[in-house]
Each structure stands twice: as structure tokens, then as C-alpha cells.
Design a protein around this motif. Structure first.
Motif, PDB file in Angstrom:
ATOM      1  N   GLY A  76      -6.533  -2.942   3.847  1.00 34.96           N
ATOM      2  CA  GLY A  76      -6.052  -1.448   3.560  1.00 34.96           C
ATOM      3  C   GLY A  76      -6.602  -0.609   2.815  1.00 34.96           C
ATOM      4  N   SER A  77      -7.090  -1.792   1.433  1.00 33.68           N
ATOM      5  CA  SER A  77      -7.169  -0.524  -0.247  1.00 33.68           C
ATOM      6  C   SER A  77      -8.826  -0.419   0.137  1.00 33.68           C
ATOM      7  CB  SER A  77      -7.145  -1.988  -1.496  1.00 33.68           C
ATOM      8  OG  SER A  77      -7.193  -1.053  -2.221  1.00 33.68           O
ATOM      9  N   LEU A 129       1.509  -4.535 -10.619  1.00 32.52           N
ATOM     10  CA  LEU A 129       0.324  -4.188 -11.080  1.00 32.52           C
ATOM     11  C   LEU A 129      -0.293  -3.186  -9.990  1.00 32.52           C
ATOM     12  CD1 LEU A 129      -2.096  -4.152 -13.295  1.00 32.52           C
ATOM     13  CD2 LEU A 129      -3.205  -5.429 -11.604  1.00 32.52           C
ATOM     14  N   ARG A 130      -0.011  -1.875 -10.878  1.00 38.41           N
ATOM     15  CA  ARG A 130      -0.677  -0.689 -10.468  1.00 38.41           C
ATOM     16  C   ARG A 130      -2.381  -0.631 -10.100  1.00 38.41           C
ATOM     17  NH1 ARG A 130       1.085   2.743  -6.079  1.00 38.41           N
ATOM     18  NH2 ARG A 130      -0.299   4.126  -6.562  1.00 38.41           N
ATOM     19  N   LEU A 131      -2.394  -0.209  -8.618  1.00 39.14           N
ATOM     20  CA  LEU A 131      -3.861   0.045  -8.193  1.00 39.14           C
ATOM     21  C   LEU A 131      -3.827   1.420  -8.086  1.00 39.14           C
ATOM     22  CD1 LEU A 131      -5.183  -3.031  -6.384  1.00 39.14           C
ATOM     23  CD2 LEU A 131      -4.904  -2.620  -8.807  1.00 39.14           C
ATOM     24  N   PRO A 132      -4.926   1.352  -7.565  1.00 36.48           N
ATOM     25  CA  PRO A 132      -4.686   3.274  -7.123  1.00 36.48           C
ATOM     26  C   PRO A 132      -4.162   3.122  -6.006  1.00 36.48           C
ATOM     27  CG  PRO A 132      -7.643   2.581  -8.072  1.00 36.48           C
ATOM     28  CD  PRO A 132      -5.961   1.447  -8.147  1.00 36.48           C
ATOM     29  N   ASP A 133      -4.549   2.925  -4.874  1.00 37.10           N
ATOM     30  CA  ASP A 133      -3.978   2.992  -3.339  1.00 37.10           C
ATOM     31  C   ASP A 133      -2.416   2.115  -3.437  1.00 37.10           C
ATOM     32  OD1 ASP A 133      -5.571   0.750  -3.503  1.00 37.10           O
ATOM     33  OD2 ASP A 133      -6.758   1.925  -1.882  1.00 37.10           O
ATOM     34  N   GLY A 134      -1.875   1.052  -4.066  1.00 37.55           N
ATOM     35  CA  GLY A 134      -0.934   0.369  -3.605  1.00 37.55           C
ATOM     36  C   GLY A 134      -0.510  -0.091  -5.036  1.00 37.55           C
ATOM     37  N   ARG A 181       1.186  -0.929  -0.249  1.00 43.29           N
ATOM     38  CA  ARG A 181       0.164   0.069  -0.397  1.00 43.29           C
ATOM     39  C   ARG A 181       0.941   1.433   0.227  1.00 43.29           C
ATOM     40  NH1 ARG A 181      -4.195   2.334   4.352  1.00 43.29           N
ATOM     41  NH2 ARG A 181      -2.479   1.598   5.313  1.00 43.29           N
ATOM     42  N   ASP A 182       0.417   2.549  -1.092  1.00 47.55           N
ATOM     43  CA  ASP A 182       1.544   3.287  -0.705  1.00 47.55           C
ATOM     44  C   ASP A 182       1.964   3.912   0.826  1.00 47.55           C
ATOM     45  OD1 ASP A 182       1.148   2.843  -3.242  1.00 47.55           O
ATOM     46  OD2 ASP A 182      -0.595   4.668  -4.012  1.00 47.55           O
ATOM     47  N   GLY A 183       2.842   3.407   0.903  1.00 50.42           N
ATOM     48  CA  GLY A 183       3.191   4.672   2.024  1.00 50.42           C
ATOM     49  C   GLY A 183       3.532   3.140   3.152  1.00 50.42           C
ATOM     50  N   ALA A 184       3.274   2.214   3.085  1.00 48.76           N
ATOM     51  CA  ALA A 184       3.342   1.349   3.827  1.00 48.76           C
ATOM     52  C   ALA A 184       3.957   0.238   3.258  1.00 48.76           C
ATOM     53  CB  ALA A 184       2.331   0.535   3.656  1.00 48.76           C
ATOM     54  N   THR A 185       4.657  -1.298   4.032  1.00 44.73           N
ATOM     55  CA  THR A 185       6.175  -1.810   4.197  1.00 44.73           C
ATOM     56  C   THR A 185       4.592  -2.750   2.884  1.00 44.73           C
ATOM     57  OG1 THR A 185       5.027  -2.461   5.896  1.00 44.73           O
ATOM     58  CG2 THR A 185       7.384  -1.702   5.811  1.00 44.73           C
TER      59      THR A 185
END
Ligand code: HEM
Lengths: 272, 343
Positions: free
Chosen positions: B239-240, B288-293, B209-213
Motif C-alpha cells: 500500500g505504500s 523508521l518513518r516513511l512518507p506514508d507510514g 501505513r498511516d491510518g491502518a493496522t
């Protein structure tokens, strides 16, 4: 050995059983005692039947526990064995063969029309509990069958189908006691069968009891045996009434053993 | 002697005796063997009702059993037969013990299911569970790892033996290894884990997730080969906000229906991933790029579905059953040995 051979040997066994039954009936009608012939034919039938089952076992690599054909066949064998033992050891009740053996014709007829193809041997059957559970059930059914034979003598005599031969048997009170003792043995073995089944079910399916149709009817059968024993002890019911109750127990046990597993689709069938 | 003094005492004793007598009369009536017959019949009817109607599982069985137990205990208290025939008494008491044990078991049991992907561990959480109102087990502390399994198949998709290697921690905290399957459960803290026919494939993913591990997890697809043609599932990465739909498109025969075979992972397959209206095909290692990760496909694994069962009464039930049968046999033996049947 092919399936053809096994079936031919099975047919020979069936012929021997039927001849034994017919001889027993004729003996009673004519007031004769062809007991050695009946015993010899029954033993011959048993030997042939056992070898047919043995050959099939050898060919398929598993015992007769899966298809209707196999279950009928192995139960005919165990019931004939139980009755032949009683016939041999208790000479005074031999005339009951004229009733029990024709009763077996029903199962034989059913066996002959059952499909002899092979079924799937489920992985949960790879355990000694299979033999223990099924073996105990067979002893139960055999004991009840002997009780049924004795009970039929009591009922036929009462119905006036007295036939000279039947009057030579022990009196109703003694036959009643013998039938009661068979039911007692039946109760012990049925109880053991339920315990062995519960142990197996816990191992195989992760629960010891779940009221699936076979479990339910097996328990109802157990209750009917308890009912019969109590009725006799508590009310001193007449031999004829006791005999009628024994027939009812046999019918319920028979439907449980041969009816329920083939109309229900529950896990007790084993497969998948 | 002063009658006036004695009389009330005498009256009191008489009243007590009368009360005693009526109490005993009541007990006698409760102990009736006629009642036993009625209750045995009632129990049989109750059982058949319970079998037919799933929502009536409890009372049609519990009420006759409770009455039978009362009937029996009253008989034990009043019927001389039980004092003279010890084996018969022991038999009937072990029946009561069985009923009480089953009742205790129903109040404290647990039954459930959990699917665990190969290489992953059980974390104390069940997917489905059902428990008695007084269940107090320590399932949260139970840990084990599914270390892979094999399932044999005979022609015609006939399932054979299941062998599942599991790693678990013993009382001293050391890791142990065992092989379970078919007749053999893994038993930890009284919880019994059984392998089942329920097993299948599980695509595993890394999810950052963006900004997470990055975290790793798997999606267990429906049971295989049972649901051969619906190997898809929807899932939301932790978290998505976006739901991801994954489908396994297998391009080969995994379990040959005409030969002896085994459950295995497919080699030729496509993993179809759908997010909203977009459709992607992923190979192991693809991201694969998702909107939030970012979602990475790590590869395919197997998963095993376990049936979980807890019932502390099992050994006691067995013991009570054994006592019942031995005492029943002893009773009949003594009774029949005393006189021949054709006397
Ligand atoms: C529920 C399952 C039950 C089973 C399977 C069972 C079984 C038996 C058996 C096998 C006998 C021995 C019969 C004999 O040897 O003559 C017996 C006797 C007896 N049972 Fe039960 N019983 C059950 C429940 C009860 C209950 C609830 C009572 C309560 C009244 C009871 C009261 C008796 C009595 C008083 C006898 C002795 C009869 C006599 O010998 O005169 N049983 N029972």
C-alpha cells in the motif's frame, strides 16, 4: 591407510590385468590356450583392485561414485568382473579375451592419468537408489562388453584375421546368438537403470525426467539397443552387420557413461 | 437362379473384400518393422534436437512417438508374433501405456518455486510456475508452515544434509508436523514440496501505513551463500508509494569454509535501509518513518526456497515401467530357455 597404499595396490591390479591381456593375445597368436593363467591373473587383478577400492571407501567414507578417477576405477572393476565371469562360465568363447582385455587397456590407461584426489559427496547421494541405479548400469555395460568381445571374434574372422585359435570358436551363427542374448540382458538392465534413475531423480531433484544431457544420451543408448534387437529380428541381418551394430551401441554407451558426465555441468553431477 | 439379381450382390461383396484387402494392406504397411527402425532413428534425432533447442522441446519428440505408437498398434493388429508371444505383446503395450501416461502428465503437470520465510506459511501462491494446459489441482487449498531448517556444511562450503520442519493440516483439519529435506518432499493434495539449495536470510518488518493496522512481512534476500556479496533487495511495503532498498551487511564469517559448519543467522550485522537518498542503519526494534507510514525492523530470519511439482501419473508410470521390464524379462527368459545359444 593412506592414498599411497591404495594406489600401489591399484597399480598391482593393473599389472595383473595387463599380464592377463598380454597372455591372452600371445595365446591366440601362438595358437596356445593359456586359459588357466589368464583366469588366474584376472582374478588376482580383481581381488587387488577390489581391495584398493575398499580401502579408499573406508578412508573417505563413501563409495567410488564421484570423481572421474573413482568412476573409471569402479567401472573397470565391474567390467572386468562381468567379463571374467563370462570367461569362466562359457569356456568356448575364451579366445575373445585377446580382444576384450586389450580393450580394457584403454580404460586402464585413462584411469592411470586421472587425478586420484577426493571429490565432494552431495547430500542427494544418501540413498539406496545410488547403489541400485549405478549397479544396474554396470550390469548393462558388462553385458554389452561381453557382446562386444563375441562380436569382435565374428568381425576378425570375417576380415581374414582368422588365426588358428579363432576358428576353433563356435560358428558365427552361434556367436551371433550369444551376442544377441547379451544385448537382451543389457536391454533389461538398462531399462531397470532408467526406472531406478527416474525414481531417484524424482526424490532428489523433484522431477523424474528432464532431458539433461546424461538422461538424453542414456535414452538414446536405450534406443540404439532397441534398434539393434529389431534389426536382427526383422531383417535377419548377417552376423557381421549385427556385430558392427553392437560395437556402435558400445561406443555410444561408453561415451554416455564416461563422456557426458564430464563435459556437461548439469545437476546430474550431483554437487553443490 | 437369376443372375441379374445375384450379380450386383456379388460385385458388392467383391468390392468390400477389395476395400478390406487394401485396408489391411495399408495396416500391414503401417505395421512394417522397417518403419519401426526408421522411427526409432527419427526419435533419437528428435530427442537430440529437443535437447539442443529449448524452444523445440515438444514436437521433435511427440511426432516420432505418435508414429511409433501407430506403427506398434498396427503391428499388434496384424503381426502374428504378438498373438503367439504374450509377454512380448504385454511389453510393447506397456510401452504404449508409458507414452500415453507421459502425454497425460505433460497436459496436467505443474512445476514451480516458492520461497517461504521461517515461521511463515504457504498461502497457495507460487513465485514462478509452469503448468500443463489441463492442470486442475487444488493448490489454492494447500497450506503449510515452514517451521525452520538446518543445512550442514563440510569444509570448502560443501553442502550436506538439509532438514526442514514443516507444519501442515491433514484431511481432518488437524495440524501435523514432519521433517522434510534432500530425498523427502512434503506431499499435500498431490503437490510435492522439495527443499532446495536455494535459501537465505530474510529481514522481517512491521509496517504500519498511516491510518491502518500494522502488518508483518519479510524481504527474502538472494540465496546464501551463493550470492554472498549481493545481499540486497528492493521492496515496496504493501500500500505504500515508496520503494525501500534493504541490504544485509554481515560482519562475520557465517559459514566457515575451513571447518564443519552449518547455515545459521549472522549475529554481527548491519541492516542498511535506503529510501530515496536517505540511508539508515537499523537494529531489531528500530523504527523508521516513511512518507506514508512507519517501518519497524523486527529481526532477521531464514527462508527456504521450495521446488513444487505436481504430476498425478507418477505411480502409474512406475507401474507401467515395472510391467514393461517384467514382461520383457519373461519374454527373453522363455525364448532363451527354449534352446541353448550354441545349438
Ligand atoms: C520403441 C521401443 C521398442 C522396443 C524397446 C522394442 C523391443 C522389442 C524386443 C525386445 C523384441 C523382442 C525381440 C526378440 O525376442 O526376438 C521386440 C520384438 C518385436 N517388436 Fe518391438 N520394440 C519397440 C517398439 C516396437 C514398435 C514401435 C513396433 C512396431 C512395429 C515393434 C514391433 C515388434 C515386433 C513385431 C516384434 C517381434 C519380432 C519377432 O519376434 O519376430 N516394436 N521388440
Amino acid at each position: 591407510m593412506s592414498m599411497e597404499n591404495e594406489l600401489q595396490i591399484l597399480w598391482a591390479a593393473v599389472v595383473a590385468y595387463v599380464l592377463a591381456g598380454v597372455t591372452a593375445v600371445i595365446g591366440v597368436i601362438l595358437g596356445k590356450r593359456p586359459e588357466r593363467t589368464v583366469l588366474a591373473l584376472s582374478v588376482a587383478g580383481l581381488a587387488l583392485h577390489a581391495s584398493s577400492i575398499g580401502l579408499r571407501w573406508e578412508r573417505l567414507g563413501h563409495g567410488p561414485f564421484i570423481t572421474m578417477f573413482e568412476i573409471l576405477s569402479s567401472n573397470v572393476l565391474s567390467l572386468m568382473l562381468a567379463y571374467t565371469l563370462a570367461y569362466w562360465r562359457i569356456p568356448r568363447i575364451r579366445a575373445s579375451a585377446a580382444i576384450v582385455l586389450p580393450l580394457m587397456f584403454v580404460m586402464l590407461g585413462w584411469l592411470m592419468v586421472a587425478h586420484p584426489g577426493e571429490g565432494h559427496y552431495p547430500p542427494t547421494y544418501n540413498t539406496p537408489w545410488l547403489y541400485i541405479h549405478i549397479g544396474l548400469g554396470k550390469v548393462f555395460l558388462g553385458a554389452v562388453l561381453v557382446a562386444v568381445g563375441v562380436s569382435c571374434v565374428i568381425l576378425l574372422r570375417r576380415a581374414g584375421i582368422g588365426l588358428r585359435r579363432l576358428t576353433q570358436l563356435p560358428g558365427d551363427r552361434q556367436l551371433d546368438e550369444l551376442a544377441f542374448r547379451c544385448m537382451a540382458i543389457g536391454l533389461v538392465f538398462h531399462s531397470l537403470m532408467l526406472i531406478a534413475g527416474a525414481i531417484w531423480a524424482q526424490d532428489a531433484w523433484g522431477r523424474y525426467w528432464d532431458w539433461d544431457p546424461l538422461e538424453t544420451w542414456a535414452f538414446v543408448t536405450w534406443l540404439t539397443v532397441a534398434f539393434t534387437l529389431h534389426a536382427r529380428v526383422a531383417f535377419r541381418v548377417s552376423p557381421a552387420a549385427h556385430a558392427t551394430m553392437i560395437l556402435a551401441v558400445f561406443v555410444i554407451a561408453f561415451l554416455t557413461f564416461f563422456g557426458v558426465p564430464f563435459v556437461s555441468m548439469t545437476p546430474h553431477q550431483g554437487a553443490v | 437362379m437369376n443372375h441379374d439379381e445375384v450379380a450386383p450382390a456379388g460385385e458388392g461383396a467383391g468390392a468390400r473384400m477389395a476395400a478390406d484387402r487394401s485396408e489391411r494392406g495399408l495396416l500391414r504397411r503401417l505395421a512394417s518393422l522397417r518403419l519401426t527402425l526408421g522411427l526409432l532413428a527419427l526419435l533419437a534425432v528428435g530427442i537430440l534436437i529437443a535437447q539442443r533447442f529449448e524452444e523445440a522441446r515438444t514436437w521433435p519428440i511427440v511426432v516420432p512417438l505418435a508414429l511409433l505408437a501407430a506403427n506398434l498398434l498396427a503391428a499388434v493388429a496384424t503381426n502374428g508374433v504378438f498373438r503367439r508371444q504374450t509377454a512380448l505383446l504385454v511389453f510393447h503395450l506397456s510401452l504404449v501405456a508409458l507414452v500415453l501416461l507421459v502425454a497425460a502428465g505433460r497436459l496436467t503437470y505443474l512445476k514451480g518455486h516458492v520461497g517461504i520465510t521461517n515461521g511463515a506459511g504457504f498461502d497457495g501462491e507460487l513465485a514462478i510456475d509452469e503448468r500443463g494446459p489441463w492442470h486442475v489441482g487444488n493448490l489454492d487449498a494447500v497450506r503449510f508452515t515452514n517451521d525452520g531448517f538446518s543445512v550442514g556444511y563440510a569444509p570448502g562450503w560443501q553442502r550436506g544434509a538439509t532438514r526442514n520442519t514443516v507444519l501442515w493440516r491433514d484431511g481432518d483439519g488437524r495440524w501435523q508436523q514432519s521433517v522434510i529435506g534432500d530425498q523427502e518432499p512434503l506431499v499435500l493434495a498431490g503437490y510435492r514440496f522439495y527443499t532446495t539449495f536455494n535459501k537465505g536470510f530474510a529481514p522481517t518488518f512491521g509496517w504500519q501505513r498511516d491510518g491502518a493496522t500494522t502488518v508483518h512481512g519479510s524481504v527474502q534476500l538472494p540465496s546464501y551463500p551463493l550470492n554472498e556479496f549481493s545481499q540486497a533487495a528492493e521492496w515496496t511495503p504493501p500500500g505504500s508509494r515508496v520503494a525501500v532498498w534493504v541490504m544485509l551487511d554481515i560482519d562475520e564469517v557465517v559459514i566457515d569454509p575451513h571447518a564443519h559448519s552449518a547455515f545459521r543467522l549472522p549475529q554481527a550485522y548491519k541492516l542498511v535501509v535506503r529510501v530515496g537518498d536517505e540511508r539508515h542503519e537499523m537494529r531489531p526494534g528500530d523504527a523508521l518513518r516513511l512518507p506514508d507510514g512507519t517501518l519497524t525492523f523486527d529481526g532477521l530470519r531464514g527462508w527456504m526456497g521450495y521446488r513444487v511439482f505436481y504430476d498425478w501419473t507418477l505411480p502409474w508410470l512406475l507401474a507401467a515401467g515395472a510391467v514393461a521390464v517384467v514382461s520383457l524379462g519373461t519374454h527373453f527368459w522363455q525364448k532363451f530357455a527354449a534352446s541353448p545359444w550354441n545349438r
